[in-house]
Design a protein around this motif. Structure first.
Motif, mmCIF file in Angstrom:
data_model
loop_
_atom_site.group_PDB
_atom_site.id
_atom_site.type_symbol
_atom_site.label_atom_id
_atom_site.label_comp_id
_atom_site.label_asym_id
_atom_site.label_seq_id
_atom_site.Cartn_x
_atom_site.Cartn_y
_atom_site.Cartn_z
ATOM 1 N N ASP A 261 0.052 5.569 9.297
ATOM 2 C CA ASP A 261 0.378 4.177 8.969
ATOM 3 C C ASP A 261 -0.667 3.507 8.096
ATOM 4 O O ASP A 261 -0.442 2.392 7.609
ATOM 5 C CB ASP A 261 0.567 3.359 10.256
ATOM 6 N N ASN B 8 4.983 8.916 8.019
ATOM 7 C CA ASN B 8 5.835 8.464 6.921
ATOM 8 C C ASN B 8 5.850 9.539 5.838
ATOM 9 O O ASN B 8 4.794 10.102 5.516
ATOM 10 C CB ASN B 8 5.308 7.152 6.335
ATOM 11 N N ARG C 3 0.833 -1.201 0.000
ATOM 12 C CA ARG C 3 0.000 0.000 0.000
ATOM 13 C C ARG C 3 0.866 1.249 0.000
ATOM 14 O O ARG C 3 0.525 2.263 -0.620
ATOM 15 C CB ARG C 3 -0.945 0.005 1.208
ATOM 16 N N GLY C 4 2.006 1.176 0.693
ATOM 17 C CA GLY C 4 2.938 2.289 0.634
ATOM 18 C C GLY C 4 3.502 2.475 -0.761
ATOM 19 O O GLY C 4 3.682 3.610 -1.233
ATOM 20 N N TRP D 217 -1.605 5.039 5.397
ATOM 21 C CA TRP D 217 -1.298 5.733 4.140
ATOM 22 C C TRP D 217 -2.382 6.733 3.770
ATOM 23 O O TRP D 217 -2.689 6.931 2.605
ATOM 24 C CB TRP D 217 -1.008 4.746 3.006
ATOM 25 N N VAL E 255 10.312 6.267 6.882
ATOM 26 C CA VAL E 255 9.174 5.463 7.320
ATOM 27 C C VAL E 255 9.271 5.087 8.798
ATOM 28 O O VAL E 255 10.267 4.536 9.243
ATOM 29 C CB VAL E 255 9.031 4.187 6.449
ATOM 30 N N ALA F 30 0.909 4.223 -2.765
ATOM 31 C CA ALA F 30 0.889 5.654 -2.450
ATOM 32 C C ALA F 30 2.075 6.369 -3.082
ATOM 33 O O ALA F 30 1.959 7.512 -3.532
ATOM 34 C CB ALA F 30 0.883 5.851 -0.932
ATOM 35 N N ASN G 277 -4.309 10.267 -4.005
ATOM 36 C CA ASN G 277 -4.571 10.151 -2.574
ATOM 37 C C ASN G 277 -5.930 10.750 -2.238
ATOM 38 O O ASN G 277 -6.223 11.892 -2.612
ATOM 39 C CB ASN G 277 -3.484 10.875 -1.775
ATOM 40 N N PHE H 170 2.191 10.873 5.617
ATOM 41 C CA PHE H 170 1.174 9.832 5.760
ATOM 42 C C PHE H 170 1.125 9.302 7.191
ATOM 43 O O PHE H 170 2.146 9.278 7.901
ATOM 44 C CB PHE H 170 1.489 8.635 4.854
#
Length: 710
Positions: A267, A222, A100-101, A269, A236, A104, A206, A265
């Motif tokens: 956690d 992050n 998922r990171g 995201w 991160v 993003a 986003n 972000f």
């Protein structure tokens, strides 16, 4: 003055302002540090902790079973319970945290300026809608600056640590540009590339939110950006939120010049802030100090400064500022594409409220099924192409479905989206765009052109279902809230519907290997025992999946009521049929309860509909208690269904009976996919998978349109 010099001067002013705010909040920061030294992990207000815990649970970022386990061992005050839940979120991350990171990160771009024949990186920006990019005012101070700049997506290394060729795109400030120096933000439209598609169709964007509960003091943040103009990097989790101001956040994380304009972000995201400046250490006169303690001079360079913290602009403050701007209708439409939680909806100008599920009378907080989103409803249906059809039910005005425009997909094939539960009170147009957005992500990944939402039929029965359910339980049960469980609060009131509900819950638990309890056969089972057993089944399903007990119970409750009461079934099917094509081939894509409705629907289609290409997603059709009550009379593929793709996620408790091929006749293909943890049952997440979208796109054949709707 060169653009680079002007940007440096403004960056210096922003750093000085950040240092002033940092000094003014010294007492607050020291109080936070003292509480942390005393062992308080999240030294924030009880209201902030409550909002954060509620958001985590509502979005299944913390599975309900884990939350219960964290707080059940001993009696806890409310604040302590919230901290336990937040601790679970901080300490344990699902495997999907990294992919998922990575998703993003694709939305983040490097911004460079053309200055006297040179191309110089000046900052970072990130997509917040299909076409809008957010960065700092000191990166793009006005439209003229934006015209001299360009952006590069995928300016990063590959998994083999070799540079990846970036995608370069121009900015279009004449179509949209908004900026504010105090909040240090600039929002600009990115011009489409050679394929003429909005950039977000390729790189994603986003979803911003004006709502509370995205971050509390002590939680990690992050940051993804292009420090010093380098290829994309990430800082991160080794950092925390220190202080929250009205418009700014202070946090510790390693950033460098060039990270200006980076997204900050949490956690999950979600974007919580726009990074805009480091906070330099200063002396008593407010003068910036170097790392060796000496006064800093402009010629020393930014890397000589003793940075003590970082400052970001709160996303909610930026959204509130945008909502107050005088804009043209077209510019308002561009802002509305940022999503319903921004508060920038064209229809209502405010964020819609989530529906909490109909017929629940215990006063308990009920989480909607994962992936449902709030949307403002228009006051009247839109006329013309895509206009709603249908009539009210006589109790209150029910929203109506949307027809596809004439000639879509050649006129002889029809794409139909059939939604599930928890859609009451929502705008069918917004829902259709959400479904199309997910499908278009998958189509682009599959190398196929996207679909225009206006070319899709969208039958809408959300209001009809709720009204029918309310009438179904004309004498609702009153459940005592202090002792009520999800199983009991949600359970249907009528004995026959409750029996179906208990049956499918029990079957689902067995399919997921719930251990049998060793109760003697002669032992009497009372009502409390039944309720306890139901709740144990729900808790088992929640623990094994990425949905909470409320989400699972509500879906199964509505499925049971629909299957048990012929009147509810007829009202729903009649409403759906009002917005269905009556000739040609139908590509039917259904989700959740909609997959059950869809199997009944195909038995009532017009005889002139000669072929149905069926796709089901997140379906409970693998449960005997469900398929045995269908109008087709069991697990029998209707003759009109030429082919059937069933998409399911192993973490979606609603799809517990999948794969369907174990029970249904031939002609069915099962596709297992991995959905994000907080979107395990989300339809857009299902449709964004490449193979699912490719299957749907192939059924549309050569008529797949290359136009994209706004």
């Amino acid at each position: 003055m060169a653009a680079e010099d002007r940007a440096r001067e403004e960056r210096t002013r922003q750093a000085a302002a950040a240092a002033t705010r940092y000094a003014q909040t010294g007492d607050e920061r020291r109080a936070v540090e003292e509480r942390q030294d005393a062992g308080v992990a999240f030294p924030d207000s009880q209201e902030a902790l409550a909002a954060r815990a509620a958001r985590l649970l509502d979005r299944q970022a913390v599975p309900a079973a884990m939350a219960v386990e964290a707080v059940r061992a001993e009696p806890l005050a409310a604040t302590a319970a919230y901290e336990r839940i937040l601790g679970v979120s901080r300490d344990l991350q699902a495997w999907s945290f990294l992919p998922r990171g990575a998703r993003a990160a694709r939305t983040v771009a490097r911004i460079s300026v053309r200055d006297n024949g040179r191309e110089l990186p000046v900052g970072t920006g990130f997509l917040v809608s299909p076409g809008l990019l957010l960065t700092n005012h000191h990166v793009l101070s006005d439209a003229e600056d934006a015209r001299r700049c360009f952006v590069e997506f995928d300016a990063q290394v590959t998994v083999d640590n070799t540079p990846q060729p970036p995608t370069r795109l121009e900015l279009d400030p004449d179509a949209f540009f908004a900026a504010d120096e105090r909040l240090d933000f600039a929002l600009v439209l990115v011009a489409p590339g050679p394929d003429l598609r909005p950039v977000g169709e390729t790189f994603g964007w986003n979803r911003l939110s004006v709502q509370m509960g995205k971050l509390v003091i002590g939680e990690p943040v992050n940051v993804i950006g292009h420090p010093m103009g380098r290829l994309k990097e990430i800082a991160v989790r080794d950092n925390t939120l220190q202080v929250r101001l009205d418009d700014f956040l202070h946090y510790t994380t390693d950033t460098e010049p060039g990270n200006s304009g980076s997204p900050v972000f949490n956690d999950q995201w979600e974007v919580v802030a726009l990074h805009h400046s480091g906070v330099p250490r200063t002396d008593a006169q407010g003068r910036v100090l170097r790392r060796d303690g000496q006064l800093w001079r402009p010629g020393d360079g930014d890397d000589a400064i003793d940075w003590v913290s970082n400052e970001g602009v709160r996303i909610s403050s930026i959204l509130k500022h945008l909502a107050a701007l005088p804009l043209t209708p077209r510019q308002r439409e561009l802002l509305a594409e940022m999503g319903p939680e921004t508060g920038l909806s064209v229809a209502e100008g405010a964020v819609g409220a989530r529906a909490a599920g109909a017929g629940v009378m215990a006063g308990a907080a009920v989480s909607p099924a994962a992936g449902t989103e709030a949307a403002s409803a228009p006051k009247t249906p839109t006329a013309g192409a895509g206009a709603g059809v249908g009539v009210g039910l006589g109790r209150s005005a029910a929203r109506v479905g949307l027809r596809a425009r004439d000639g879509a997909f050649g006129g002889d094939r029809h794409l139909v989206f059939l939604h599930g539960r928890s859609q009451e009170g929502k705008d069918p147009g917004n829902l259709r765009r959400e479904w199309a957005g997910g499908l278009n992500q998958g189509l682009v990944r599959a190398g196929l052109p996207p679909v225009d939402p206006a070319d899709v039929w969208f039958p809408y029965y959300g209001d009809t279902l709720v009204q029918a359910l309310t009438a179904h339980e004309a004498v609702p049960r009153i459940v005592e809230a202090p002792t009520a469980t999800a199983a009991e609060v949600v359970a249907p009131a009528t004995p026959t519907a409750r029996a179906v509900y208990e049956e499918i819950l029990g079957e689902a638990a067995v399919k997921w290997d719930m251990p049998r309890e060793g109760r003697p056969a002669t032992e009497r089972i009372g009502l409390d025992d039944v309720t306890g057993a139901l709740q144990k089944r729900l808790s088992w399903l929640a623990a094994r999946s990425d949905l909470d007990t409320w989400a699972i119970a509500l879906v199964f409750r509505d499925v049971a009521a629909y299957l048990d009461d012929r009147r509810i079934r007829d009202e729903v099917l009649d409403r759906v049929l009002e917005t269905m094509p009556d000739t040609g081939e139908v590509v039917l894509v259904s989700h959740s309860l909609g997959t059950v409705v869809g199997l009944d629907l195909v038995t009532r289609l017009s005889p002139a509909v000669n072929v149905v290409h069926l796709t089901t997603a997140g379906s409970p059709l693998g449960l005997d208690g469900v398929y045995s009550r269908l109008l087709v009379g069991g697990p029998k593929r209707p003759d009109v269904v030429a082919d059937w793709l069933n998409v399911w996620s192993p973490k979606d408790a609603v799809a517990i009976g999948c794969p369907l091929g174990d029970d249904w006749a031939d002609g069915l293909t099962d596709l297992a996919v991995v959905n994000a943890r907080d979107r395990a049952h989300n339809i857009a997440e299902y449709l964004a998978h490449t193979e699912a979208a490719r299957s749907i796109g192939s059924r549309l054949g050569t008529h797949l349109d290359t136009r994209i709707g706004v």
